[in-house]
Scaffold this motif. Structure first.
Motif, PDB file in Angstrom:
ATOM      1  N   UNK A  14       3.963  -0.145   9.593  1.00 62.03           N
ATOM      2  CA  UNK A  14       4.181  -1.546   9.222  1.00 62.03           C
ATOM      3  C   UNK A  14       4.375  -1.721   7.723  1.00 62.03           C
ATOM      4  N   UNK A  15       4.539  -0.606   6.980  1.00 65.56           N
ATOM      5  CA  UNK A  15       4.699  -0.654   5.531  1.00 65.56           C
ATOM      6  C   UNK A  15       6.181  -0.567   5.181  1.00 65.56           C
ATOM      7  N   UNK A  16       6.602  -1.280   4.131  1.00 66.47           N
ATOM      8  CA  UNK A  16       7.994  -1.217   3.684  1.00 66.47           C
ATOM      9  C   UNK A  16       8.138  -0.405   2.400  1.00 66.47           C
ATOM     10  N   UNK A  17       7.101  -0.416   1.541  1.00 63.88           N
ATOM     11  CA  UNK A  17       7.163   0.321   0.276  1.00 63.88           C
ATOM     12  C   UNK A  17       5.879   1.112   0.080  1.00 63.88           C
ATOM     13  N   UNK A  18       6.013   2.408  -0.242  1.00 61.36           N
ATOM     14  CA  UNK A  18       4.878   3.239  -0.637  1.00 61.36           C
ATOM     15  C   UNK A  18       5.189   3.784  -2.032  1.00 61.36           C
ATOM     16  N   UNK A  65      11.247  -8.935  -0.273  1.00 63.57           N
ATOM     17  CA  UNK A  65      10.660  -7.907   0.581  1.00 63.57           C
ATOM     18  C   UNK A  65       9.948  -8.559   1.746  1.00 63.57           C
ATOM     19  N   UNK A  66      10.210  -8.072   2.941  1.00 67.10           N
ATOM     20  CA  UNK A  66       9.530  -8.525   4.153  1.00 67.10           C
ATOM     21  C   UNK A  66       8.707  -7.352   4.670  1.00 67.10           C
ATOM     22  N   UNK A  67       7.439  -7.293   4.290  1.00 64.90           N
ATOM     23  CA  UNK A  67       6.592  -6.183   4.703  1.00 64.90           C
ATOM     24  C   UNK A  67       5.514  -5.904   3.683  1.00 64.90           C
ATOM     25  N   UNK A  68       4.697  -4.908   3.963  1.00 66.07           N
ATOM     26  CA  UNK A  68       3.564  -4.572   3.107  1.00 66.07           C
ATOM     27  C   UNK A  68       3.949  -3.532   2.067  1.00 66.07           C
ATOM     28  N   UNK A  69       3.207  -3.546   0.938  1.00 63.17           N
ATOM     29  CA  UNK A  69       3.411  -2.598  -0.152  1.00 63.17           C
ATOM     30  C   UNK A  69       2.119  -1.806  -0.357  1.00 63.17           C
ATOM     31  N   UNK A  70       2.241  -0.482  -0.401  1.00 59.69           N
ATOM     32  CA  UNK A  70       1.096   0.381  -0.702  1.00 59.69           C
ATOM     33  C   UNK A  70       1.312   0.975  -2.089  1.00 59.69           C
ATOM     34  N   UNK A  71       0.458   0.610  -3.054  1.00 54.96           N
ATOM     35  CA  UNK A  71       0.573   1.072  -4.429  1.00 54.96           C
ATOM     36  C   UNK A  71      -0.562   2.042  -4.724  1.00 54.96           C
ATOM     37  N   UNK A  72      -0.245   3.108  -5.460  1.00 58.08           N
ATOM     38  CA  UNK A  72      -1.251   4.094  -5.793  1.00 58.08           C
ATOM     39  C   UNK A  72      -1.615   5.001  -4.634  1.00 58.08           C
ATOM     40  N   UNK A  96      14.139  -0.625   6.454  1.00 63.29           N
ATOM     41  CA  UNK A  96      13.368   0.563   6.776  1.00 63.29           C
ATOM     42  C   UNK A  96      12.230   0.782   5.802  1.00 63.29           C
ATOM     43  N   UNK A  97      12.037   2.049   5.398  1.00 66.45           N
ATOM     44  CA  UNK A  97      10.885   2.442   4.589  1.00 66.45           C
ATOM     45  C   UNK A  97      11.339   3.073   3.282  1.00 66.45           C
ATOM     46  N   UNK A  98      10.694   2.666   2.174  1.00 67.87           N
ATOM     47  CA  UNK A  98      10.950   3.225   0.858  1.00 67.87           C
ATOM     48  C   UNK A  98       9.706   3.965   0.383  1.00 67.87           C
ATOM     49  N   UNK A  99       9.854   5.236   0.008  1.00 67.93           N
ATOM     50  CA  UNK A  99       8.743   6.037  -0.520  1.00 67.93           C
ATOM     51  C   UNK A  99       9.186   6.624  -1.852  1.00 67.93           C
ATOM     52  N   UNK A 100       8.461   6.328  -2.936  1.00 65.20           N
ATOM     53  CA  UNK A 100       8.853   6.820  -4.251  1.00 65.20           C
ATOM     54  C   UNK A 100       7.657   6.847  -5.183  1.00 65.20           C
ATOM     55  N   UNK A 151      16.611  -5.808  -5.244  1.00 63.82           N
ATOM     56  CA  UNK A 151      17.331  -6.077  -3.999  1.00 63.82           C
ATOM     57  C   UNK A 151      16.430  -6.524  -2.862  1.00 63.82           C
ATOM     58  N   UNK A 152      16.821  -6.199  -1.609  1.00 68.71           N
ATOM     59  CA  UNK A 152      16.105  -6.634  -0.408  1.00 68.71           C
ATOM     60  C   UNK A 152      15.575  -5.424   0.370  1.00 68.71           C
ATOM     61  N   UNK A 153      14.371  -5.554   0.882  1.00 70.11           N
ATOM     62  CA  UNK A 153      13.812  -4.573   1.818  1.00 70.11           C
ATOM     63  C   UNK A 153      13.264  -5.349   2.999  1.00 70.11           C
ATOM     64  N   UNK A 154      13.893  -5.219   4.135  1.00 67.07           N
ATOM     65  CA  UNK A 154      13.533  -6.025   5.305  1.00 67.07           C
ATOM     66  C   UNK A 154      13.498  -5.149   6.543  1.00 67.07           C
ATOM     67  N   UNK A 155      12.818  -5.636   7.569  1.00 61.93           N
ATOM     68  CA  UNK A 155      12.909  -5.056   8.903  1.00 61.93           C
ATOM     69  C   UNK A 155      12.273  -3.690   9.047  1.00 61.93           C
ATOM     70  N   UNK A 156      11.997  -3.317  10.291  1.00 65.03           N
ATOM     71  CA  UNK A 156      11.452  -2.014  10.622  1.00 65.03           C
ATOM     72  C   UNK A 156      12.570  -0.993  10.765  1.00 65.03           C
ATOM     73  N   UNK A 157      12.177   0.291  10.782  1.00 60.12           N
ATOM     74  CA  UNK A 157      13.157   1.329  11.075  1.00 60.12           C
ATOM     75  C   UNK A 157      13.506   1.253  12.556  1.00 60.12           C
ATOM     76  N   UNK A 158      14.771   1.033  12.905  1.00 60.00           N
ATOM     77  CA  UNK A 158      15.147   0.906  14.317  1.00 60.00           C
ATOM     78  C   UNK A 158      14.763   2.144  15.124  1.00 60.00           C
ATOM     79  N   UNK A 159      14.435   1.946  16.396  1.00 61.89           N
ATOM     80  CA  UNK A 159      14.046   3.050  17.279  1.00 61.89           C
ATOM     81  C   UNK A 159      15.154   4.088  17.418  1.00 61.89           C
TER      82      UNK A 159
END
Length: 404
Positions: A122-126, A139-146, A353-357, A375-383
């Motif tokens: 359920x995360x969009x950015x890590x 951004x539509x989703x959760x952000x995990x920082x650190x 989808x998901x961004x990891x950086x 920009x925009x980060x939306x939606x889940x990664x499609x099945x």
């Protein structure tokens, strides 16, 4: 006269009886033959089913299998034999599972990729940095920082690069070696050999090439308005895909750069030690995998390009402690799936989808560049998108399978 008639009647009765016996014997023989054949077919089908289920059971044992390995065991349920071969093919783990029961043998070929586990689904950015990003886009989703990024199968990536590099450095490993520029089109077909080394530039022009071959160039490989399927292309220089070219299920390695332009289409795997660029309305689709591996590598999606799959950029920290690798998504570009960078990611366009950086890279309202999302980060990664096997997650998902 009466006696003669009686003899004739008896003869006729005998012939009729013999005919009836012959007909009954034929019917009985046919019945027994058909019955035996049906019984044989039934036994053969049952044995085939047993072999099929043994082969299918190999899918449950992939956790025991390492890429480029083979695993054999006796099936305890049916008493047959199970052989599993594993390798990484075009970004996915390919499992060839063979079941043998009596005289029947069945092989199932499956492709596996990673499936994100529930902890990050359920995360969009890590981001690895402890600094919270500035959000100037959406951004539509959760952000995990650190947080630590999901681990990569670096060993598998390095093995793949070593394999491709060995082809470039060792022409003698090829089945044939050519010493002048090669132009493959409707007038000049690709040689029959499986592994072809060309000591010059390779051109593919205006034709369809559907071969399970490996073509190596000591220089550049250029595809102009061609249709390529199932090929492996290895180049010391650039690989340029342009002018409405279409590549399906192709694996590409370049020690320099790979560039798609001019409305080109690609599906498969691209690995570069420098730059991968998708530009000019080009499309990379069908859960493709892009990997850039080098100190200053870049993956760029520019000029209304579209991407569906996994893009992975890997570099070590520099002496100064920073990263020189980056994934760039320009304003009108669209990406769907996973963007993963050990360095930075610049999102000006759209990601579903998901961004990891380690951190984002963008321009803030005061004009300075920093940890900024534009920009925009939306939606889940499609099945329908199966992530690359190179991403280590808790689950492995079967992308496709077929009987061989």
């Amino acid at each position: 006269m009466a006696k003669r008639q009686l003899i004739l009647n008896r003869g006729f009765s005998l012939v009729l009886t013999l005919n009836i016996i012959f007909v009954i014997s034929s019917l009985l023989g046919s019945f027994l033959l058909i019955t035996n054949h049906q019984f044989w077919r039934l036994n053969k089908y049952v044995d085939w089913e047993q072999a099929f289920y043994i082969a299918s059971s190999g899918s449950a044992k992939i956790s025991k299998i390492l890429p480029s390995s083979e695993h054999k065991e006796t099936d305890t349920l049916f008493g047959g034999e199970l052989t599993i071969k594993a390798k990484i093919e075009k970004g996915f783990m390919e499992i060839e599972s063979t079941g043998k029961f009596k005289k029947e043998k069945v092989t199932v070929l499956s492709e596996y990729g990673s499936k994100l586990d529930s902890s990050i689904a359920d995360v969009r950015i890590i981001l690895e940095t402890t600094q919270k990003p500035e959000i100037y886009g959406y951004i539509n989703g959760n952000i995990m920082v650190g947080e630590k990024l999901p681990s990569l199968n670096i060993t598998a990536i390095k093995e793949k690069i070593s394999l491709f590099t060995a082809y470039i450095q060792s022409p003698f490993k090829a089945d044939t070696e050519l010493f002048s520029p090669q132009i493959f089109n409707d007038k000049k077909k690709v040689p029959e050999k499986e592994i072809i080394f060309v000591n010059d530039v390779v051109f593919f022009q205006s034709d369809t090439f559907d071969y399970k071959k490996t073509i190596i160039s000591s220089s550049d490989i250029i595809i102009e308005n061609g249709i390529l399927k199932n090929l492996t292309l290895i180049a010391y220089g650039e690989v340029r895909i342009q002018n409405d070219s279409k590549l399906y299920n192709v694996s590409i390695f370049s020690a320099n750069s790979v560039i798609l332009s001019g409305y080109s289409y690609f599906s498969g795997e691209i690995i570069s030690e420098n730059e991968i660029r998708v530009a000019e309305f080009s499309q990379v689709e069908n859960s493709s995998v892009l990997i850039a591996y080098g100190e200053t590598n870049q993956i760029k999606f520019t000029e209304s390009a579209s991407f569906c799959g996994s893009a992975i950029s890997i570099a070590e920290k520099t002496i100064a402690g920073g990263y020189q690798n980056i994934i760039l998504v320009e304003k009108y570009a669209k990406c769907k799936g996973l963007l993963y960078s050990t360095g930075k990611i610049n999102i000006q366009g759209k990601l579903e989808g998901l961004l990891c950086a380690h951190s984002l890279y963008g321009r803030s309202s005061n004009g300075h560049y920093g940890n900024v999302l534009e920009g925009e980060i939306i939606g889940e990664i499609p099945e329908s998108i199966c992530l690359s096997y190179y991403l280590n997650t808790q689950k492995i998902k079967r992308k496709s399978w077929k009987l061989m």
